[in-house]
Design an enzyme around this catalytic site. Structure first.
Site, PDB file in Angstrom:
ATOM      1  N   ARG A 163      53.408  -3.530  43.162  1.00 27.39           N
ATOM      2  CA  ARG A 163      52.627  -4.530  43.912  1.00 27.39           C
ATOM      3  C   ARG A 163      53.543  -5.410  44.775  1.00 27.39           C
ATOM      4  NH1 ARG A 163      49.451  -1.461  41.849  1.00 27.39           N
ATOM      5  NH2 ARG A 163      47.449  -1.977  40.883  1.00 27.39           N
ATOM      6  N   SER A 237      42.299  -7.056  40.296  1.00 28.64           N
ATOM      7  CA  SER A 237      43.177  -7.728  39.324  1.00 28.64           C
ATOM      8  C   SER A 237      43.686  -9.022  39.928  1.00 28.64           C
ATOM      9  CB  SER A 237      44.388  -6.851  38.991  1.00 28.64           C
ATOM     10  OG  SER A 237      43.986  -5.613  38.476  1.00 28.64           O
ATOM     11  N   GLU A 333      48.554 -11.589  41.624  1.00 31.55           N
ATOM     12  CA  GLU A 333      48.629 -10.484  42.588  1.00 31.55           C
ATOM     13  C   GLU A 333      47.910 -10.898  43.869  1.00 31.55           C
ATOM     14  OE1 GLU A 333      47.255  -6.354  41.534  1.00 31.55           O
ATOM     15  OE2 GLU A 333      46.100  -6.634  43.378  1.00 31.55           O
TER      16      GLU A 333
HETATM   17  P1  FAD Z   1      43.376  -8.604  52.817  1.00 31.99           P
HETATM   18  O1  FAD Z   1      42.803  -9.175  51.584  1.00 31.99           O
HETATM   19  O2  FAD Z   1      42.628  -8.797  54.092  1.00 31.99           O
HETATM   20  O3  FAD Z   1      44.861  -9.180  53.012  1.00 31.99           O
HETATM   21  C1  FAD Z   1      45.757  -9.223  51.924  1.00 31.99           C
HETATM   22  C2  FAD Z   1      47.078  -9.873  52.412  1.00 31.99           C
HETATM   23  O4  FAD Z   1      47.719  -9.029  53.353  1.00 31.99           O
HETATM   24  C3  FAD Z   1      46.855 -11.197  53.138  1.00 31.99           C
HETATM   25  O5  FAD Z   1      47.962 -12.007  52.881  1.00 31.99           O
HETATM   26  C4  FAD Z   1      46.796 -10.798  54.599  1.00 31.99           C
HETATM   27  O6  FAD Z   1      47.166 -11.839  55.482  1.00 31.99           O
HETATM   28  C5  FAD Z   1      47.806  -9.664  54.630  1.00 31.99           C
HETATM   29  N1  FAD Z   1      47.476  -8.624  55.616  1.00 31.99           N
HETATM   30  C6  FAD Z   1      46.318  -7.916  55.704  1.00 31.99           C
HETATM   31  N2  FAD Z   1      46.417  -7.010  56.678  1.00 31.99           N
HETATM   32  C7  FAD Z   1      47.647  -7.126  57.208  1.00 31.99           C
HETATM   33  C8  FAD Z   1      48.351  -6.459  58.251  1.00 31.99           C
HETATM   34  N3  FAD Z   1      47.792  -5.471  58.962  1.00 31.99           N
HETATM   35  N4  FAD Z   1      49.611  -6.855  58.546  1.00 31.99           N
HETATM   36  C9  FAD Z   1      50.204  -7.863  57.841  1.00 31.99           C
HETATM   37  N5  FAD Z   1      49.594  -8.532  56.851  1.00 31.99           N
HETATM   38  C10 FAD Z   1      48.331  -8.162  56.527  1.00 31.99           C
HETATM   39  N6  FAD Z   1      44.795  -3.066  44.699  1.00 31.99           N
HETATM   40  C11 FAD Z   1      45.576  -2.102  44.167  1.00 31.99           C
HETATM   41  O7  FAD Z   1      46.775  -2.005  44.468  1.00 31.99           O
HETATM   42  N7  FAD Z   1      45.063  -1.204  43.269  1.00 31.99           N
HETATM   43  C12 FAD Z   1      43.786  -1.237  42.884  1.00 31.99           C
HETATM   44  O8  FAD Z   1      43.355  -0.409  42.075  1.00 31.99           O
HETATM   45  C13 FAD Z   1      42.933  -2.245  43.439  1.00 31.99           C
HETATM   46  N8  FAD Z   1      41.637  -2.317  43.058  1.00 31.99           N
HETATM   47  C14 FAD Z   1      40.837  -3.298  43.575  1.00 31.99           C
HETATM   48  C15 FAD Z   1      39.494  -3.336  43.179  1.00 31.99           C
HETATM   49  C16 FAD Z   1      38.641  -4.300  43.697  1.00 31.99           C
HETATM   50  C17 FAD Z   1      37.197  -4.323  43.253  1.00 31.99           C
HETATM   51  C18 FAD Z   1      39.136  -5.235  44.640  1.00 31.99           C
HETATM   52  C19 FAD Z   1      38.216  -6.256  45.238  1.00 31.99           C
HETATM   53  C20 FAD Z   1      40.475  -5.207  45.042  1.00 31.99           C
HETATM   54  C21 FAD Z   1      41.341  -4.235  44.505  1.00 31.99           C
HETATM   55  N9  FAD Z   1      42.701  -4.155  44.862  1.00 31.99           N
HETATM   56  C22 FAD Z   1      43.495  -3.158  44.359  1.00 31.99           C
HETATM   57  C23 FAD Z   1      43.284  -5.138  45.786  1.00 31.99           C
HETATM   58  C24 FAD Z   1      43.056  -4.812  47.293  1.00 31.99           C
HETATM   59  O9  FAD Z   1      42.056  -3.862  47.452  1.00 31.99           O
HETATM   60  C25 FAD Z   1      44.329  -4.306  47.970  1.00 31.99           C
HETATM   61  O10 FAD Z   1      45.358  -5.255  47.852  1.00 31.99           O
HETATM   62  C26 FAD Z   1      44.104  -4.009  49.459  1.00 31.99           C
HETATM   63  O11 FAD Z   1      45.239  -3.343  49.981  1.00 31.99           O
HETATM   64  C27 FAD Z   1      43.845  -5.267  50.280  1.00 31.99           C
HETATM   65  O12 FAD Z   1      43.472  -4.875  51.578  1.00 31.99           O
HETATM   66  P2  FAD Z   1      42.701  -5.853  52.556  1.00 31.99           P
HETATM   67  O13 FAD Z   1      42.641  -5.184  53.882  1.00 31.99           O
HETATM   68  O14 FAD Z   1      41.417  -6.246  51.972  1.00 31.99           O
HETATM   69  O15 FAD Z   1      43.718  -7.078  52.596  1.00 31.99           O
HETATM   70  N1  EPU Z   2      42.483  -4.219  28.250  1.00 26.94           N
HETATM   71  C1  EPU Z   2      42.107  -5.132  27.279  1.00 26.94           C
HETATM   72  N2  EPU Z   2      40.857  -5.676  27.363  1.00 26.94           N
HETATM   73  C2  EPU Z   2      39.986  -5.343  28.341  1.00 26.94           C
HETATM   74  C3  EPU Z   2      40.368  -4.428  29.324  1.00 26.94           C
HETATM   75  C4  EPU Z   2      41.647  -3.869  29.274  1.00 26.94           C
HETATM   76  O1  EPU Z   2      42.858  -5.445  26.361  1.00 26.94           O
HETATM   77  O2  EPU Z   2      38.882  -5.882  28.335  1.00 26.94           O
HETATM   78  C5  EPU Z   2      43.834  -3.622  28.153  1.00 26.94           C
HETATM   79  C6  EPU Z   2      43.804  -2.303  27.412  1.00 26.94           C
HETATM   80  O3  EPU Z   2      44.991  -2.230  26.621  1.00 26.94           O
HETATM   81  C7  EPU Z   2      43.852  -1.282  28.538  1.00 26.94           C
HETATM   82  C8  EPU Z   2      44.759  -2.007  29.520  1.00 26.94           C
HETATM   83  O4  EPU Z   2      44.353  -3.364  29.432  1.00 26.94           O
HETATM   84  O5  EPU Z   2      44.388  -0.061  28.132  1.00 26.94           O
HETATM   85  C9  EPU Z   2      44.730  -1.504  30.941  1.00 26.94           C
HETATM   86  O6  EPU Z   2      43.444  -1.699  31.504  1.00 26.94           O
HETATM   87  P1  EPU Z   2      42.966  -0.880  32.794  1.00 26.94           P
HETATM   88  O7  EPU Z   2      43.169   0.569  32.583  1.00 26.94           O
HETATM   89  O8  EPU Z   2      41.611  -1.374  33.148  1.00 26.94           O
HETATM   90  O9  EPU Z   2      44.017  -1.260  33.921  1.00 26.94           O
HETATM   91  P2  EPU Z   2      44.739  -2.617  34.331  1.00 26.94           P
HETATM   92  O10 EPU Z   2      46.152  -2.560  33.839  1.00 26.94           O
HETATM   93  O11 EPU Z   2      43.948  -3.807  33.933  1.00 26.94           O
HETATM   94  C10 EPU Z   2      45.751  -1.707  36.559  1.00 26.94           C
HETATM   95  C11 EPU Z   2      45.831  -2.212  37.964  1.00 26.94           C
HETATM   96  C12 EPU Z   2      44.544  -1.909  38.712  1.00 26.94           C
HETATM   97  C13 EPU Z   2      44.364  -0.396  38.738  1.00 26.94           C
HETATM   98  C14 EPU Z   2      44.293   0.123  37.300  1.00 26.94           C
HETATM   99  C15 EPU Z   2      44.265   1.641  37.252  1.00 26.94           C
HETATM  100  C16 EPU Z   2      47.370  -4.075  38.007  1.00 26.94           C
HETATM  101  C17 EPU Z   2      47.521  -5.556  38.088  1.00 26.94           C
HETATM  102  N3  EPU Z   2      46.110  -3.628  37.977  1.00 26.94           N
HETATM  103  O12 EPU Z   2      44.732  -2.472  35.921  1.00 26.94           O
HETATM  104  O13 EPU Z   2      44.675  -2.387  40.046  1.00 26.94           O
HETATM  105  O14 EPU Z   2      43.187  -0.030  39.430  1.00 26.94           O
HETATM  106  O15 EPU Z   2      45.465  -0.308  36.567  1.00 26.94           O
HETATM  107  O16 EPU Z   2      45.501   2.160  37.617  1.00 26.94           O
HETATM  108  O17 EPU Z   2      48.351  -3.346  37.997  1.00 26.94           O
HETATM  109  C18 EPU Z   2      44.343  -4.278  41.419  1.00 26.94           C
HETATM  110  O18 EPU Z   2      45.562  -4.245  41.633  1.00 26.94           O
HETATM  111  O19 EPU Z   2      43.577  -5.122  41.975  1.00 26.94           O
HETATM  112  C19 EPU Z   2      43.758  -3.314  40.504  1.00 26.94           C
HETATM  113  C20 EPU Z   2      42.468  -3.293  40.195  1.00 26.94           C
END
Ligand code: FAD
Ligand code: EPU
Length: 337
Positions: A163, A237, A333
């Site tokens: 990240r 997250s 994050e």
């Molecule tokens: P924004 O929220 O619009 O911007 C994020 C930051 O980047 C801001 O600081 C913004 O100014 C900057 N920025 C945006 N675009 C640019 C650009 N073109 N150039 C320079 N700076 C820029 N992330 C994960 O890694 N893994 C996951 O599994 C994951 N799951 C998610 C699930 C949900 C339901 C949600 C809501 C979010 C999740 N995220 C996850 C976080 C998010 O989706 C990612 O960080 C995504 O890349 C953000 O993209 P955005 O275009 O919405 O960025």
């Molecule tokens: N857990 C609990 N309680 C809960 C849920 C989860 O204790 O209610 C614990 C369990 O031990 C479980 C572990 O958390 O095994 C991991 O949970 P999960 O698989 O849901 O993944 P996560 O670690 O919470 C990360 C990323 C996600 C990504 C998933 C799948 C980060 C900060 N988050 O979540 O990314 O989608 O793994 O790879 O690394 C994001 O970055 O926004 C994001 C959603």
């Protein structure tokens, strides 16, 4: 002179659904347009907006918000094994993943259904289900905000980590990413060892592996775990999963025998922040219009009328209580603005 909209609500443009306002707002859909906007903005505060899915707006933005609408996907090179696709930064990430799958370009299927734009993906080296974009990343182009000059960054220069990238560290606030080149595989290398992918493939009755099947399984898992921002405001997250040294982890294990941990190289252990937050008693807690999600405590939620500043306060209370209980400092994050 650019024609900015004034005093615009950003509620539709952030997945937390926070009703903060932008003093000036404008979209851009070409590099030339962006460069001209940067010239007219000068040194004023600037926020680049992609899909707004990793942002927490804690106040009105007293400056310029530029929303990225650069579009287009093109194959710029091809060899026996790889496709090099250049994707404009305003493309929706998941639509790009679906486009890759439809064309049999492998490598991003595990990253299905992550919200947001392609341009924001390298910012935090998005990752899920055992894959991070650095694994398929070739290079990106970014405009330097101060000069308007376009620079190319290769993988090493981006300093990707968990990240993390240089654009969140020394280059924070200095560049706008305008396009990304991905090196995708003609022959898939399936990555199904993470989490519940294999079990979900079985549930879906899939015996012949394909990138589409992996994507379908990842989508199913994500839909069962994470709240849909269209229904409940959230930014995924809120914190990163913390990493501790092996010796510290053993100390924690002695005190908290059930603590989960994943061994990484160099004697580092990653601990799920969700577990720490749940153990600290926050899972499913609601405070008026905001709360901690009932299934995934790492996700903070806005039920509709929540305020960014209250979500920030809640996040810091959670951080303090996790620190007091476990001695671990959680790092957000989400980008707090
Ligand atoms: P924004 O929220 O619009 O911007 C994020 C930051 O980047 C801001 O600081 C913004 O100014 C900057 N920025 C945006 N675009 C640019 C650009 N073109 N150039 C320079 N700076 C820029 N992330 C994960 O890694 N893994 C996951 O599994 C994951 N799951 C998610 C699930 C949900 C339901 C949600 C809501 C979010 C999740 N995220 C996850 C976080 C998010 O989706 C990612 O960080 C995504 O890349 C953000 O993209 P955005 O275009 O919405 O960025
Ligand atoms: N857990 C609990 N309680 C809960 C849920 C989860 O204790 O209610 C614990 C369990 O031990 C479980 C572990 O958390 O095994 C991991 O949970 P999960 O698989 O849901 O993944 P996560 O670690 O919470 C990360 C990323 C996600 C990504 C998933 C799948 C980060 C900060 N988050 O979540 O990314 O989608 O793994 O790879 O690394 C994001 O970055 O926004 C994001 C959603």
């Amino acid at each position: 002179m650019a024609n900015f909209s004034e005093n615009v609500s950003l509620k539709p443009f952030n997945t937390f659904g926070i009703d903060a306002r932008a003093r000036k707002f404008q979209t851009f859909s070409s590099l030339g347009e962006l460069q001209a906007l940067l010239k007219s903005i000068g040194d004023s505060p600037l926020l680049i907006l992609g899909g707004g899915s990793n942002l927490l707006l804690t106040q009105d933005f007293e400056g310029y918000v530029l929303k990225n609408e650069l579009r287009g996907i093109s194959v710029i090179e091809e060899n026996k094994d790889h496709i090099f696709a250049e994707v404009q930064a305003g493309e929706n990430w998941h639509e790009f993943v679906l486009h890759a799958i439809a064309n049999n370009w492998a490598g991003v299927e595990n990253l299905s259904l992550i919200p947001g734009t392609v341009g924001a993906a390298p910012m935090q080296n998005i990752g899920a289900y055992g894959v991070e974009i650095k694994q398929v990343f070739e290079s990106l182009k970014a405009v330097e905000i101060e000069t308007g000059i376009v620079h190319t960054f290769n993988k090493e220069e981006c300093e990707f980590g968990y990240r993390e990238s240089i654009f969140k560290k020394s280059h924070k606030g200095k560049y706008i990413i305008t396009s990304v080149v991905f090196r995708l595989n003609k022959k898939p290398e399936f990555n199904i060892s993470y989490g519940a992918i294999q079990d979900t493939l079985n549930e879906l009755g899939i015996s012949e592996l394909s990138i589409k099947a992996v994507s379908d399984a990842v989508i199913k898992i994500r839909q069962s775990k994470l709240p849909d921002p269209k229904e409940i405001g959230n930014a995924g997250s809120f914190f990163k999963n913390p990493e501790v040294g092996k010796i510290d982890f053993e100390g924690l294990k002695a005190e908290f025998p059930n603590i989960p941990g994943y061994q990484l190289p160099n004697n580092v252990v990653k601990i799920p922040a969700a577990w720490l937050i749940e153990q600290a008693g926050w899972k499913g807690k609601t405070f008026g219009q905001i709360g901690v999600h009932k299934n995934q405590p790492l996700v903070l939620v806005n039920y509709g009328q929540g305020k960014g500043v209250d979500l920030k306060d809640l996040a810091f209370k959670i951080r303090t209580s996790v620190s007091e209980k476990f001695g671990i400092e959680l790092t957000p994050e989400v980008n707090i603005i």
